[in-house]
Design a protein around this motif. Sequence first.
Motif, PDB file in Angstrom:
ATOM      1  N   ALA A 190       0.944  -0.641   0.226  1.00 50.88           N
ATOM      2  CA  ALA A 190      -0.386  -0.232   0.146  1.00 50.88           C
ATOM      3  C   ALA A 190       0.711   1.546   0.078  1.00 50.88           C
ATOM      4  CB  ALA A 190      -0.856   0.042   1.311  1.00 50.88           C
ATOM      5  N   GLY A 191       0.612   2.165  -1.255  1.00 48.83           N
ATOM      6  CA  GLY A 191       0.922   3.326  -0.962  1.00 48.83           C
ATOM      7  C   GLY A 191       2.928   3.791  -1.865  1.00 48.83           C
ATOM      8  N   GLU A 192       2.652   2.290  -2.385  1.00 52.48           N
ATOM      9  CA  GLU A 192       4.287   1.808  -2.978  1.00 52.48           C
ATOM     10  C   GLU A 192       3.471   2.422  -4.945  1.00 52.48           C
ATOM     11  OE1 GLU A 192       7.701  -1.049  -3.065  1.00 52.48           O
ATOM     12  OE2 GLU A 192       5.597  -2.124  -3.253  1.00 52.48           O
ATOM     13  N   LEU A 193       4.732   2.939  -5.484  1.00 57.23           N
ATOM     14  CA  LEU A 193       4.581   2.897  -6.653  1.00 57.23           C
ATOM     15  C   LEU A 193       5.881   2.147  -7.229  1.00 57.23           C
ATOM     16  CD1 LEU A 193       4.984   7.020  -7.168  1.00 57.23           C
ATOM     17  CD2 LEU A 193       3.126   5.111  -8.006  1.00 57.23           C
ATOM     18  N   PHE A 194       5.406   0.859  -8.035  1.00 58.36           N
ATOM     19  CA  PHE A 194       6.022  -0.714  -8.581  1.00 58.36           C
ATOM     20  C   PHE A 194       5.808  -0.048  -9.959  1.00 58.36           C
ATOM     21  CE2 PHE A 194       6.784  -4.210  -9.660  1.00 58.36           C
ATOM     22  CZ  PHE A 194       7.938  -5.441  -8.873  1.00 58.36           C
ATOM     23  N   GLY A 195       7.258  -0.156 -10.748  1.00 63.00           N
ATOM     24  CA  GLY A 195       7.817  -0.475 -12.210  1.00 63.00           C
ATOM     25  C   GLY A 195       7.625  -1.836 -12.917  1.00 63.00           C
ATOM     26  N   PHE A 196       7.219  -1.957 -13.442  1.00 61.59           N
ATOM     27  CA  PHE A 196       7.076  -3.531 -13.829  1.00 61.59           C
ATOM     28  C   PHE A 196       7.919  -3.414 -15.601  1.00 61.59           C
ATOM     29  CE2 PHE A 196       4.821  -7.828 -14.888  1.00 61.59           C
ATOM     30  CZ  PHE A 196       6.025  -7.716 -14.605  1.00 61.59           C
ATOM     31  N   VAL A 197       8.719  -3.704 -15.435  1.00 57.84           N
ATOM     32  CA  VAL A 197      10.028  -3.148 -17.171  1.00 57.84           C
ATOM     33  C   VAL A 197      10.350  -4.477 -17.747  1.00 57.84           C
ATOM     34  CG1 VAL A 197       9.926  -1.338 -16.262  1.00 57.84           C
ATOM     35  CG2 VAL A 197      11.583  -2.895 -15.854  1.00 57.84           C
ATOM     36  N   GLY A 198      10.519  -4.409 -18.677  1.00 58.82           N
ATOM     37  CA  GLY A 198      10.928  -5.843 -19.838  1.00 58.82           C
ATOM     38  C   GLY A 198      10.284  -4.910 -21.216  1.00 58.82           C
ATOM     39  N   ALA A 199      10.795  -6.491 -22.320  1.00 59.26           N
ATOM     40  CA  ALA A 199      11.187  -6.281 -23.363  1.00 59.26           C
ATOM     41  C   ALA A 199       9.718  -6.717 -23.762  1.00 59.26           C
ATOM     42  CB  ALA A 199      11.962  -7.332 -23.821  1.00 59.26           C
ATOM     43  N   ASN A 200       9.327  -6.347 -25.146  1.00 54.59           N
ATOM     44  CA  ASN A 200       8.116  -6.598 -25.499  1.00 54.59           C
ATOM     45  C   ASN A 200       7.430  -7.840 -25.574  1.00 54.59           C
ATOM     46  OD1 ASN A 200       6.811  -3.767 -25.882  1.00 54.59           O
ATOM     47  ND2 ASN A 200       7.779  -3.974 -28.406  1.00 54.59           N
ATOM     48  N   GLY A 201       7.080  -8.332 -25.381  1.00 52.38           N
ATOM     49  CA  GLY A 201       6.591  -9.682 -24.690  1.00 52.38           C
ATOM     50  C   GLY A 201       6.965 -10.891 -23.623  1.00 52.38           C
ATOM     51  N   ALA A 202       7.450 -10.034 -22.915  1.00 52.90           N
ATOM     52  CA  ALA A 202       7.956 -10.680 -21.531  1.00 52.90           C
ATOM     53  C   ALA A 202       7.437 -11.195 -20.304  1.00 52.90           C
ATOM     54  CB  ALA A 202       9.004  -9.483 -21.453  1.00 52.90           C
ATOM     55  N   GLY A 203       5.669 -10.386 -20.094  1.00 52.68           N
ATOM     56  CA  GLY A 203       4.607 -11.354 -19.462  1.00 52.68           C
ATOM     57  C   GLY A 203       4.015 -10.282 -18.536  1.00 52.68           C
ATOM     58  N   LYS A 204       4.590  -9.149 -19.048  1.00 47.81           N
ATOM     59  CA  LYS A 204       3.796  -8.261 -17.971  1.00 47.81           C
ATOM     60  C   LYS A 204       2.916  -7.758 -18.038  1.00 47.81           C
ATOM     61  CE  LYS A 204       6.085  -4.262 -20.018  1.00 47.81           C
ATOM     62  NZ  LYS A 204       6.828  -5.699 -21.170  1.00 47.81           N
ATOM     63  N   THR A 205       1.862  -7.525 -19.831  1.00 39.91           N
ATOM     64  CA  THR A 205       0.645  -7.637 -19.573  1.00 39.91           C
ATOM     65  C   THR A 205      -0.085  -9.106 -19.509  1.00 39.91           C
ATOM     66  OG1 THR A 205       0.362  -5.684 -21.316  1.00 39.91           O
ATOM     67  CG2 THR A 205      -1.033  -7.189 -21.513  1.00 39.91           C
ATOM     68  N   THR A 206      -0.019 -10.001 -19.469  1.00 41.21           N
ATOM     69  CA  THR A 206      -0.152 -11.430 -19.018  1.00 41.21           C
ATOM     70  C   THR A 206       0.043 -11.385 -17.917  1.00 41.21           C
ATOM     71  OG1 THR A 206       0.680 -12.694 -20.995  1.00 41.21           O
ATOM     72  CG2 THR A 206       0.098 -13.586 -18.674  1.00 41.21           C
ATOM     73  N   ALA A 207       0.820 -10.685 -16.622  1.00 45.11           N
ATOM     74  CA  ALA A 207       0.794 -11.054 -14.903  1.00 45.11           C
ATOM     75  C   ALA A 207      -0.467 -10.046 -14.741  1.00 45.11           C
ATOM     76  CB  ALA A 207       2.387 -10.549 -14.660  1.00 45.11           C
ATOM     77  N   MET A 208      -0.331  -8.429 -15.492  1.00 47.16           N
ATOM     78  CA  MET A 208      -1.307  -7.691 -15.276  1.00 47.16           C
ATOM     79  C   MET A 208      -3.120  -8.234 -15.260  1.00 47.16           C
ATOM     80  SD  MET A 208       0.165  -4.391 -16.419  1.00 47.16           S
ATOM     81  CE  MET A 208       1.494  -3.583 -15.439  1.00 47.16           C
TER      82      MET A 208
END
Length: 303
Positions: free
Chosen positions: A28-46
């Motif tokens: 709570a109250g944290e800004l977390f940056g989720f980074v990776g190349a295209n197709g790395a899995g970011k959108t899938t996790a979200m």
Amino acid sequence: MPSLVLDGLVKSFGEVRALDGVSFQVAAGELFGFVGANGAGKTTAMRIVLGVLSSDAGAVTWDGAPVGPDVRRRIGYMPEERGLYPRMKVGEQLVYLARLHGLSIAAATQAMEHWTEVLGVADRRGDAVEKLSLGNQQRVQLASALVHGPDILVLDEPFSGLDPVAVGVMSEVLRGQAERGVPVIFSSHQLELVERLCDRVGIIRSGRLVACGTVDSLTATARPRWTLEAELPPAWVPAADGETRVEPVAGGAWLVEAPDAAAAQTVLAAALAAGTVRAFTPSRPTLTELFRDVMLEPSEVPA
């Protein structure tokens, strides 16, 4: 304080392993940056957090309990693809979306007016979304994620297509949400912005989280480094011991890597004796440099 926790998420599409045991938490109250190349899995996790996709294994919890429909109604989500009705007017659409989350007409209207004002699109409330520039569509998209007063924010590339002024406005909005206790997770390819804005960063590569922590912890080096900016003879070679490395870098500068400050001071003294020193400052890799190294290096950075 409650945390959004992704624990051992696994997801495959046929023979492609999109997520391979991804685990991290956003407090709570944290800004977390989720980074990776295209197709790395970011959108899938979200999308698994949102319930749009189901995982093959692992769990998503909020405040220690599985994330179900009740919690998901309290999430503000901004997809990378435009998710708005293109022919619907901005104001009407935001009120409609707020109403879907249970707000009264009066509360939804007030929230719409507030966020369109904050995000600089108040004068476009009567326009259809398709009539807006891509940057203004992005502002409205963020307003749609905020209009119901979410307890959690999950944003996929929220800064895409924004000019510097809009980036500044959106950054302040996200900081404000974190200050009121909202956990904010967002993906972005703008690594300098992530480095400046986020409390912690997770780097995902080919479905696996290969680095996670504060920017300071991730960019710390085993040996201290300094940047020496000076006007020195072309053939200048410092008198340094075998444990100290000095190499030229772009812009008339040298990178000094030494076992301790005393060894670095020896290099500085040699430079002062040989020419004019403009600056001698501690140096750490940037998040961009770390990201490049992680993407190229098979070994993992400990979380």
